[in-house]
Design a protein around this motif. Structure first.
Motif, PDB file in Angstrom:
ATOM      1  N   MET A   1      49.187  53.855  51.433  1.00 52.21           N
ATOM      2  CA  MET A   1      50.610  54.157  51.575  1.00 52.21           C
ATOM      3  C   MET A   1      51.435  52.936  52.001  1.00 52.21           C
ATOM      4  O   MET A   1      52.636  53.042  52.237  1.00 52.21           O
ATOM      5  N   GLN A   2      50.786  51.794  52.092  1.00 57.57           N
ATOM      6  CA  GLN A   2      51.426  50.590  52.652  1.00 57.57           C
ATOM      7  C   GLN A   2      52.790  50.281  52.019  1.00 57.57           C
ATOM      8  O   GLN A   2      53.787  50.115  52.717  1.00 57.57           O
ATOM      9  N   PHE A   3      52.844  50.199  50.683  1.00 56.78           N
ATOM     10  CA  PHE A   3      54.086  49.810  50.015  1.00 56.78           C
ATOM     11  C   PHE A   3      55.063  50.985  49.929  1.00 56.78           C
ATOM     12  O   PHE A   3      56.271  50.806  50.039  1.00 56.78           O
TER      13      PHE A   3
ATOM     14  N   TRP B   1      42.049  47.903  38.392  1.00 51.89           N
ATOM     15  CA  TRP B   1      43.077  46.845  38.382  1.00 51.89           C
ATOM     16  C   TRP B   1      42.395  45.489  38.326  1.00 51.89           C
ATOM     17  O   TRP B   1      41.376  45.257  38.997  1.00 51.89           O
ATOM     18  N   THR B   2      42.951  44.602  37.518  1.00 52.82           N
ATOM     19  CA  THR B   2      42.452  43.229  37.471  1.00 52.82           C
ATOM     20  C   THR B   2      43.617  42.254  37.388  1.00 52.82           C
ATOM     21  O   THR B   2      44.645  42.559  36.770  1.00 52.82           O
ATOM     22  N   CYS B   3      43.464  41.103  38.020  1.00 51.67           N
ATOM     23  CA  CYS B   3      44.461  40.029  37.887  1.00 51.67           C
ATOM     24  C   CYS B   3      43.853  38.859  37.106  1.00 51.67           C
ATOM     25  O   CYS B   3      44.387  37.753  37.100  1.00 51.67           O
ATOM     26  N   ARG B   4      42.729  39.124  36.457  1.00 46.57           N
ATOM     27  CA  ARG B   4      42.105  38.136  35.576  1.00 46.57           C
ATOM     28  C   ARG B   4      42.405  38.512  34.124  1.00 46.57           C
ATOM     29  O   ARG B   4      42.852  39.617  33.840  1.00 46.57           O
ATOM     30  N   GLU B   5      42.091  37.586  33.211  1.00 48.29           N
ATOM     31  CA  GLU B   5      42.299  37.881  31.781  1.00 48.29           C
ATOM     32  C   GLU B   5      41.103  38.654  31.252  1.00 48.29           C
ATOM     33  O   GLU B   5      40.224  38.108  30.602  1.00 48.29           O
TER      34      GLU B   5
ATOM     35  N   ASN C   1      43.116  45.404  47.695  1.00 51.58           N
ATOM     36  CA  ASN C   1      44.259  44.795  46.999  1.00 51.58           C
ATOM     37  C   ASN C   1      44.282  43.276  47.154  1.00 51.58           C
ATOM     38  O   ASN C   1      44.554  42.549  46.200  1.00 51.58           O
ATOM     39  N   GLN C   2      43.986  42.812  48.362  1.00 53.84           N
ATOM     40  CA  GLN C   2      43.952  41.359  48.607  1.00 53.84           C
ATOM     41  C   GLN C   2      42.891  40.696  47.725  1.00 53.84           C
ATOM     42  O   GLN C   2      43.134  39.659  47.116  1.00 53.84           O
ATOM     43  N   TYR C   3      41.706  41.313  47.670  1.00 53.71           N
ATOM     44  CA  TYR C   3      40.606  40.758  46.870  1.00 53.71           C
ATOM     45  C   TYR C   3      40.978  40.666  45.388  1.00 53.71           C
ATOM     46  O   TYR C   3      40.695  39.677  44.723  1.00 53.71           O
ATOM     47  N   ILE C   4      41.624  41.728  44.888  1.00 55.22           N
ATOM     48  CA  ILE C   4      41.964  41.758  43.457  1.00 55.22           C
ATOM     49  C   ILE C   4      43.118  40.799  43.170  1.00 55.22           C
ATOM     50  O   ILE C   4      43.055  39.975  42.259  1.00 55.22           O
ATOM     51  N   HIS C   5      44.165  40.916  43.985  1.00 55.48           N
ATOM     52  CA  HIS C   5      45.387  40.146  43.738  1.00 55.48           C
ATOM     53  C   HIS C   5      45.134  38.644  43.852  1.00 55.48           C
ATOM     54  O   HIS C   5      45.711  37.843  43.105  1.00 55.48           O
TER      55      HIS C   5
ATOM     56  N   SER D   1      53.998  49.744  42.888  1.00 52.63           N
ATOM     57  CA  SER D   1      54.926  49.294  43.935  1.00 52.63           C
ATOM     58  C   SER D   1      55.756  48.106  43.445  1.00 52.63           C
ATOM     59  O   SER D   1      55.339  47.363  42.554  1.00 52.63           O
ATOM     60  N   ASP D   2      56.936  47.931  44.052  1.00 49.26           N
ATOM     61  CA  ASP D   2      57.788  46.786  43.692  1.00 49.26           C
ATOM     62  C   ASP D   2      57.060  45.473  43.945  1.00 49.26           C
ATOM     63  O   ASP D   2      57.205  44.508  43.201  1.00 49.26           O
ATOM     64  N   GLU D   3      56.246  45.452  44.998  1.00 48.15           N
ATOM     65  CA  GLU D   3      55.555  44.212  45.394  1.00 48.15           C
ATOM     66  C   GLU D   3      54.515  43.767  44.359  1.00 48.15           C
ATOM     67  O   GLU D   3      54.302  42.587  44.137  1.00 48.15           O
ATOM     68  N   MET D   4      53.834  44.745  43.733  1.00 48.19           N
ATOM     69  CA  MET D   4      52.740  44.406  42.820  1.00 48.19           C
ATOM     70  C   MET D   4      53.048  44.698  41.356  1.00 48.19           C
ATOM     71  O   MET D   4      52.242  44.431  40.487  1.00 48.19           O
ATOM     72  N   HIS D   5      54.226  45.234  41.088  1.00 48.58           N
ATOM     73  CA  HIS D   5      54.586  45.629  39.727  1.00 48.58           C
ATOM     74  C   HIS D   5      54.484  44.437  38.760  1.00 48.58           C
ATOM     75  O   HIS D   5      55.006  43.368  39.041  1.00 48.58           O
ATOM     76  N   GLY D   6      53.780  44.626  37.670  1.00 51.69           N
ATOM     77  CA  GLY D   6      53.664  43.575  36.655  1.00 51.69           C
ATOM     78  C   GLY D   6      52.624  42.516  36.963  1.00 51.69           C
ATOM     79  O   GLY D   6      52.437  41.570  36.196  1.00 51.69           O
ATOM     80  N   LYS D   7      51.928  42.667  38.078  1.00 53.97           N
ATOM     81  CA  LYS D   7      50.886  41.686  38.422  1.00 53.97           C
ATOM     82  C   LYS D   7      49.528  42.194  37.915  1.00 53.97           C
ATOM     83  O   LYS D   7      49.066  43.244  38.345  1.00 53.97           O
ATOM     84  N   GLY D   8      48.947  41.438  37.011  1.00 55.13           N
ATOM     85  CA  GLY D   8      47.663  41.854  36.452  1.00 55.13           C
ATOM     86  C   GLY D   8      47.808  43.036  35.508  1.00 55.13           C
ATOM     87  O   GLY D   8      48.909  43.351  35.040  1.00 55.13           O
ATOM     88  N   LYS D   9      46.648  43.678  35.216  1.00 53.12           N
ATOM     89  CA  LYS D   9      46.621  44.823  34.302  1.00 53.12           C
ATOM     90  C   LYS D   9      45.870  45.958  34.978  1.00 53.12           C
ATOM     91  O   LYS D   9      44.947  45.717  35.747  1.00 53.12           O
ATOM     92  N   TRP D  10      46.265  47.179  34.657  1.00 55.81           N
ATOM     93  CA  TRP D  10      45.599  48.324  35.278  1.00 55.81           C
ATOM     94  C   TRP D  10      45.521  49.487  34.302  1.00 55.81           C
ATOM     95  O   TRP D  10      46.239  49.517  33.307  1.00 55.81           O
ATOM     96  N   LEU D  11      44.620  50.420  34.594  1.00 56.03           N
ATOM     97  CA  LEU D  11      44.619  51.690  33.883  1.00 56.03           C
ATOM     98  C   LEU D  11      44.043  52.770  34.776  1.00 56.03           C
ATOM     99  O   LEU D  11      43.342  52.478  35.743  1.00 56.03           O
ATOM    100  N   ASP D  12      44.388  54.015  34.452  1.00 53.96           N
ATOM    101  CA  ASP D  12      43.956  55.142  35.279  1.00 53.96           C
ATOM    102  C   ASP D  12      42.447  55.347  35.193  1.00 53.96           C
ATOM    103  O   ASP D  12      41.865  55.276  34.108  1.00 53.96           O
ATOM    104  N   VAL D  13      41.820  55.616  36.325  1.00 58.92           N
ATOM    105  CA  VAL D  13      40.432  56.094  36.329  1.00 58.92           C
ATOM    106  C   VAL D  13      40.501  57.536  35.814  1.00 58.92           C
ATOM    107  O   VAL D  13      41.392  58.293  36.213  1.00 58.92           O
ATOM    108  N   PRO D  14      39.595  57.926  34.884  1.00 52.44           N
ATOM    109  CA  PRO D  14      39.660  59.291  34.338  1.00 52.44           C
ATOM    110  C   PRO D  14      39.745  60.347  35.452  1.00 52.44           C
ATOM    111  O   PRO D  14      38.915  60.366  36.358  1.00 52.44           O
TER     112      PRO D  14
END
Length: 238
Positions: free
Chosen positions: A19-21, A93-97, A156-160, A176-189
């Motif tokens: 709930m941080q952000f 979530w990943t911040c790598r290619e 989040n720190q580890y991924i970001h 969140s506004d803080e992380m929006h657009g950073k890296g790529k993500w998708l829903d876990v089923p």
């Protein structure tokens, strides 16, 4: 000694890391609506429960599940039974290619060395992450590569920071506004884990020192404005 009025009107809220952000948006709107300030102390739910049961002067507890606040209520640290305010969801979530299309195969690739997850013993999100990995038959394959973080905030720190290639976190983080657009993500089923019911309780300290503000905060969280903020951050509502 005289307590300054501004100080008397600050609510201290124990905030589960997922709930941080969201809490930043909630407290900003709460202050606009009521004039009261809320200060968040962020940690894993288990650590916050430990602090509360040892007398930490928190007024309200926003948990990542129902079990932890229920325990506080049964121990006499909370004034009423937990009230569910939201259901949380998990994302990869990943911040790598990395390729998200075939993520279940990609996760098992030899080039993937570390995957961050929250500790299932201290974090309800970690517990459901492990349920999801078991359901998807990935836990045994990935076991040696899982990096257990203390809380969702640490995940989040580890991924970001790119320390790990992938991670599983709360959907509220990537929206969140803080992380929006950073890296790529998708829903876990969603069929792979239980919806994460999150509950709030007013603690004895809040009831004794500023009951009106504590109750106003809980009311705000479940109000139309509060619910809109939660929904915007990817939570489903009760």
């Amino acid at each position: 000694s005289v307590i300054a009025p501004a100080w008397a009107e600050t609510l201290t809220v124990a905030v589960a890391a997922n709930m941080q952000f969201v809490f930043d948006d909630v407290k900003a709107q709460f202050q606009r609506d009521t004039g009261h300030t809320a200060q968040g102390i962020v940690n894993s739910s288990a650590k916050l429960v430990n602090q509360i049961s040892h007398g930490a002067p928190f007024d309200v507890f926003l948990s990542a599940d129902v079990g932890f606040p229920d325990l506080l209520y049964r121990q006499g640290h909370a004034v009423s039974a937990p009230k569910v305010y939201a259901f949380g969801a998990l994302v990869i979530w990943t911040c790598r290619e990395l390729d998200l299309k075939n993520w279940q195969q990609s996760l098992q690739g030899v080039h993937i060395k570390q995957i961050a997850v929250a500790n299932p013993d201290t974090s309800p999100y970690g517990r459901e992450t492990m349920h999801a990995l078991q359901f998807l038959k990935l836990e045994k394959v990935l076991h040696t590569r899982l990096v257990f973080a203390e809380s969702i905030a640490q995940v989040n720190q580890y991924i970001h920071s790119g320390v790990v290639e992938w991670g599983i976190t709360a959907k509220s983080v990537v929206l969140s506004d803080e992380m929006h657009g950073k890296g790529k993500w998708l829903d876990v089923p969603v069929n792979s884990y239980a919806p994460i019911a999150q509950a709030v309780v007013i603690l004895q300290h809040g009831q004794q020192h500023q009951p009106q503000i504590a109750h106003a905060f809980v009311d705000f969280l479940t109000s139309t404005k509060g619910r809109a903020i939660l929904q915007k951050h990817g939570y489903t509502l009760p």
